[in-house]
Design a protein around this motif. Sequence first.
Motif, PDB file in Angstrom:
ATOM      1  N   GLY A 293      38.384 -47.203   8.527  1.00 51.02           N
ATOM      2  CA  GLY A 293      39.401 -47.176   9.573  1.00 51.02           C
ATOM      3  C   GLY A 293      40.797 -47.000   9.011  1.00 51.02           C
ATOM      4  O   GLY A 293      41.626 -46.270   9.576  1.00 51.02           O
ATOM      5  N   GLU A 294      41.060 -47.612   7.877  1.00 52.34           N
ATOM      6  CA  GLU A 294      42.373 -47.494   7.250  1.00 52.34           C
ATOM      7  C   GLU A 294      42.629 -46.071   6.768  1.00 52.34           C
ATOM      8  O   GLU A 294      43.741 -45.529   6.902  1.00 52.34           O
ATOM      9  CB  GLU A 294      42.455 -48.467   6.072  1.00 52.34           C
ATOM     10  CG  GLU A 294      43.817 -48.531   5.420  1.00 52.34           C
ATOM     11  CD  GLU A 294      43.893 -49.581   4.321  1.00 52.34           C
ATOM     12  OE1 GLU A 294      44.823 -49.478   3.479  1.00 52.34           O
ATOM     13  OE2 GLU A 294      43.021 -50.474   4.296  1.00 52.34           O
ATOM     14  N   GLN A 295      41.592 -45.428   6.226  1.00 52.41           N
ATOM     15  CA  GLN A 295      41.747 -44.041   5.763  1.00 52.41           C
ATOM     16  C   GLN A 295      41.978 -43.085   6.936  1.00 52.41           C
ATOM     17  O   GLN A 295      42.793 -42.166   6.849  1.00 52.41           O
ATOM     18  CB  GLN A 295      40.501 -43.616   4.977  1.00 52.41           C
ATOM     19  CG  GLN A 295      40.376 -44.261   3.615  1.00 52.41           C
ATOM     20  CD  GLN A 295      39.055 -43.912   2.940  1.00 52.41           C
ATOM     21  OE1 GLN A 295      37.975 -44.083   3.533  1.00 52.41           O
ATOM     22  NE2 GLN A 295      39.131 -43.416   1.712  1.00 52.41           N
ATOM     23  N   ARG A 296      41.271 -43.315   8.032  1.00 52.83           N
ATOM     24  CA  ARG A 296      41.472 -42.478   9.226  1.00 52.83           C
ATOM     25  C   ARG A 296      42.896 -42.641   9.757  1.00 52.83           C
ATOM     26  O   ARG A 296      43.539 -41.670  10.166  1.00 52.83           O
ATOM     27  CB  ARG A 296      40.472 -42.854  10.327  1.00 52.83           C
ATOM     28  CG  ARG A 296      39.051 -42.378  10.057  1.00 52.83           C
ATOM     29  CD  ARG A 296      38.089 -43.000  11.066  1.00 52.83           C
ATOM     30  NE  ARG A 296      36.716 -42.614  10.789  1.00 52.83           N
ATOM     31  CZ  ARG A 296      36.042 -41.717  11.500  1.00 52.83           C
ATOM     32  NH1 ARG A 296      36.596 -41.123  12.525  1.00 52.83           N
ATOM     33  NH2 ARG A 296      34.797 -41.411  11.180  1.00 52.83           N
ATOM     34  N   ILE A 317      52.116 -49.194  16.261  1.00 57.31           N
ATOM     35  CA  ILE A 317      51.003 -48.945  15.345  1.00 57.31           C
ATOM     36  C   ILE A 317      50.612 -50.218  14.597  1.00 57.31           C
ATOM     37  O   ILE A 317      49.430 -50.498  14.393  1.00 57.31           O
ATOM     38  CB  ILE A 317      51.358 -47.807  14.370  1.00 57.31           C
ATOM     39  CG1 ILE A 317      51.345 -46.460  15.109  1.00 57.31           C
ATOM     40  CG2 ILE A 317      50.393 -47.770  13.190  1.00 57.31           C
ATOM     41  CD1 ILE A 317      51.893 -45.305  14.299  1.00 57.31           C
ATOM     42  N   HIS A 318      51.611 -51.004  14.235  1.00 54.35           N
ATOM     43  CA  HIS A 318      51.337 -52.230  13.475  1.00 54.35           C
ATOM     44  C   HIS A 318      50.728 -53.331  14.340  1.00 54.35           C
ATOM     45  O   HIS A 318      50.280 -54.353  13.800  1.00 54.35           O
ATOM     46  CB  HIS A 318      52.628 -52.719  12.823  1.00 54.35           C
ATOM     47  CG  HIS A 318      53.230 -51.729  11.885  1.00 54.35           C
ATOM     48  ND1 HIS A 318      52.643 -51.389  10.688  1.00 54.35           N
ATOM     49  CD2 HIS A 318      54.346 -50.952  11.979  1.00 54.35           C
ATOM     50  CE1 HIS A 318      53.387 -50.468  10.067  1.00 54.35           C
ATOM     51  NE2 HIS A 318      54.426 -50.187  10.837  1.00 54.35           N
ATOM     52  N   GLU A 319      50.688 -53.104  15.643  1.00 55.65           N
ATOM     53  CA  GLU A 319      50.111 -54.100  16.552  1.00 55.65           C
ATOM     54  C   GLU A 319      48.678 -53.769  16.944  1.00 55.65           C
ATOM     55  O   GLU A 319      48.019 -54.556  17.623  1.00 55.65           O
ATOM     56  CB  GLU A 319      50.971 -54.213  17.820  1.00 55.65           C
ATOM     57  CG  GLU A 319      52.368 -54.782  17.573  1.00 55.65           C
ATOM     58  CD  GLU A 319      52.309 -56.196  17.024  1.00 55.65           C
ATOM     59  OE1 GLU A 319      51.500 -56.996  17.537  1.00 55.65           O
ATOM     60  OE2 GLU A 319      53.052 -56.500  16.070  1.00 55.65           O
ATOM     61  N   ILE A 320      48.182 -52.590  16.522  1.00 58.96           N
ATOM     62  CA  ILE A 320      46.805 -52.206  16.854  1.00 58.96           C
ATOM     63  C   ILE A 320      45.837 -53.173  16.176  1.00 58.96           C
ATOM     64  O   ILE A 320      45.924 -53.429  14.976  1.00 58.96           O
ATOM     65  CB  ILE A 320      46.515 -50.754  16.434  1.00 58.96           C
ATOM     66  CG1 ILE A 320      47.400 -49.778  17.219  1.00 58.96           C
ATOM     67  CG2 ILE A 320      45.039 -50.408  16.652  1.00 58.96           C
ATOM     68  CD1 ILE A 320      47.291 -48.330  16.779  1.00 58.96           C
ATOM     69  N   GLY A 321      44.932 -53.711  16.962  1.00 57.05           N
ATOM     70  CA  GLY A 321      43.986 -54.689  16.438  1.00 57.05           C
ATOM     71  C   GLY A 321      44.532 -56.099  16.418  1.00 57.05           C
ATOM     72  O   GLY A 321      43.831 -57.038  16.034  1.00 57.05           O
ATOM     73  N   LYS A 322      45.789 -56.262  16.840  1.00 58.42           N
ATOM     74  CA  LYS A 322      46.412 -57.592  16.912  1.00 58.42           C
ATOM     75  C   LYS A 322      46.745 -57.929  18.364  1.00 58.42           C
ATOM     76  O   LYS A 322      46.124 -58.809  18.966  1.00 58.42           O
ATOM     77  CB  LYS A 322      47.670 -57.634  16.043  1.00 58.42           C
ATOM     78  CG  LYS A 322      47.400 -57.347  14.568  1.00 58.42           C
ATOM     79  CD  LYS A 322      48.702 -57.257  13.790  1.00 58.42           C
ATOM     80  CE  LYS A 322      48.468 -56.877  12.336  1.00 58.42           C
ATOM     81  NZ  LYS A 322      49.747 -56.721  11.591  1.00 58.42           N
ATOM     82  N   THR A 323      47.724 -57.212  18.920  1.00 56.76           N
ATOM     83  CA  THR A 323      48.106 -57.461  20.313  1.00 56.76           C
ATOM     84  C   THR A 323      47.706 -56.331  21.257  1.00 56.76           C
ATOM     85  O   THR A 323      47.765 -56.487  22.470  1.00 56.76           O
ATOM     86  CB  THR A 323      49.632 -57.675  20.420  1.00 56.76           C
ATOM     87  OG1 THR A 323      50.304 -56.481  19.988  1.00 56.76           O
ATOM     88  CG2 THR A 323      50.067 -58.863  19.568  1.00 56.76           C
ATOM     89  N   ILE A 324      47.316 -55.173  20.703  1.00 58.08           N
ATOM     90  CA  ILE A 324      46.831 -54.043  21.499  1.00 58.08           C
ATOM     91  C   ILE A 324      45.599 -53.463  20.822  1.00 58.08           C
ATOM     92  O   ILE A 324      45.362 -53.701  19.628  1.00 58.08           O
ATOM     93  CB  ILE A 324      47.911 -52.944  21.678  1.00 58.08           C
ATOM     94  CG1 ILE A 324      48.423 -52.459  20.309  1.00 58.08           C
ATOM     95  CG2 ILE A 324      49.049 -53.438  22.558  1.00 58.08           C
ATOM     96  CD1 ILE A 324      49.448 -51.329  20.390  1.00 58.08           C
ATOM     97  N   THR A 325      44.817 -52.696  21.575  1.00 53.28           N
ATOM     98  CA  THR A 325      43.547 -52.185  21.037  1.00 53.28           C
ATOM     99  C   THR A 325      43.641 -50.769  20.496  1.00 53.28           C
ATOM    100  O   THR A 325      42.807 -50.363  19.687  1.00 53.28           O
ATOM    101  CB  THR A 325      42.456 -52.225  22.122  1.00 53.28           C
ATOM    102  OG1 THR A 325      42.883 -51.439  23.248  1.00 53.28           O
ATOM    103  CG2 THR A 325      42.195 -53.653  22.579  1.00 53.28           C
ATOM    104  N   THR A 326      44.621 -49.991  20.950  1.00 53.34           N
ATOM    105  CA  THR A 326      44.696 -48.590  20.530  1.00 53.34           C
ATOM    106  C   THR A 326      46.109 -48.071  20.728  1.00 53.34           C
ATOM    107  O   THR A 326      47.013 -48.812  21.139  1.00 53.34           O
ATOM    108  CB  THR A 326      43.679 -47.739  21.316  1.00 53.34           C
ATOM    109  OG1 THR A 326      43.645 -46.414  20.769  1.00 53.34           O
ATOM    110  CG2 THR A 326      44.028 -47.676  22.789  1.00 53.34           C
TER     111      THR A 326
END
Length: 369
Positions: A293-296, A317-326
């Motif tokens: 996922g990090e490489q993508r 972008i830095h909130e993806i997987g934290k406060t937002i999903t995408t």
Amino acid sequence: MNPIEARHWISAEDKDLKTVSFFHLSFPEQRAAFEELIQHTPAIQVYDTIWQQLQELMKTRHPAEKLSPDLLQQKAAAHIGNGPADEYGVWVYYPWSQRLVHILDEAEFVEMRTSRNQHKITAAEIKTLAAKKIGIIGLSVGQSAALTLAIERLCGEIRIADFDTLDLSNLNRIRAGIHNIGLPKTTIVAREIAEIDPFLKVTCFEKGITEDNIEDFLQEGGRLDVLAEECDSMDIKILSRQRARAMGIPVVMETSDRGMMDIERFDQEPQRPLLHGKVPDDLSYTTIRQFSGEQRMQVALNILDYDNISEKLRSSIHEIGKTITTWPQLASAVALGGAMVAHVCREICLEHNIPSGRYYVDPDQLFKL
């Protein structure tokens, strides 16, 4: 002629989801089928505005004359001759809404549908565009683009591909009613286009694009004239461009951030680096599918040119997987993107001078004091 003429959108598991039926009542078999449909569909809704359409047709064909309502009616009556009014034109049945609509037949329908385009789009250009085929992969910005292409009638066939169904959260940017939640996005777009123009051909790839079907999407039934790539999948972004470049198909992409528009004229530059050289030219579909996922994410940031995206997207972008999903997207940006895709597709199809490059139509910059 078959008793019922029908146009089918390809790849539907249940073709009734996206199939409209045409009835010409001057043919006895079709009239019988028409009457049977009405008899056996208690909730059917019938819309017959043929006289209004005919009067507008007469008005459009006599632009220099000031025609009174009575004279318009007389001209319309003379136009259809002695036959019954219900036999003029064609009746179209939409099974998903149980609507039965009486409209002008294809030639006159298209004449009226495009009459207010002239002369921004000339009659000769309208005829040229009617033979074009445009493909769209991904139906967020892609939905807006597809509907704009259809409304402006910039092609004769639209091919759409998306594997996803509509979620409630998609309604922040996708034009659809809440009754469509759970339906394939391709179905929703195909239905709406059919309700705008039932004569436009829409070909659906409901499983999205894969290595197995990309060739069919690009060339089955005739090679695409333009590909609009609007998907989120890095592997498909690369694969679609590699195949399009091999076939000489230009690719456009709008990112719904800062009005960023990518144009790759592979029809004019067959050796052009993919995505302006922002990714390795030999990066393969198989390799990307093995990325973490990090490489993508790194590939995506390279494509977007991280330093040039908006400040709000950068922080999101830095909130993806934290406060937002995408990735966040806004309806206003998607609408702008759809308009830009349609504009560029039109100009390319008309062989106007649209060079490769990356362009920005950034409202935040345009309206900044």
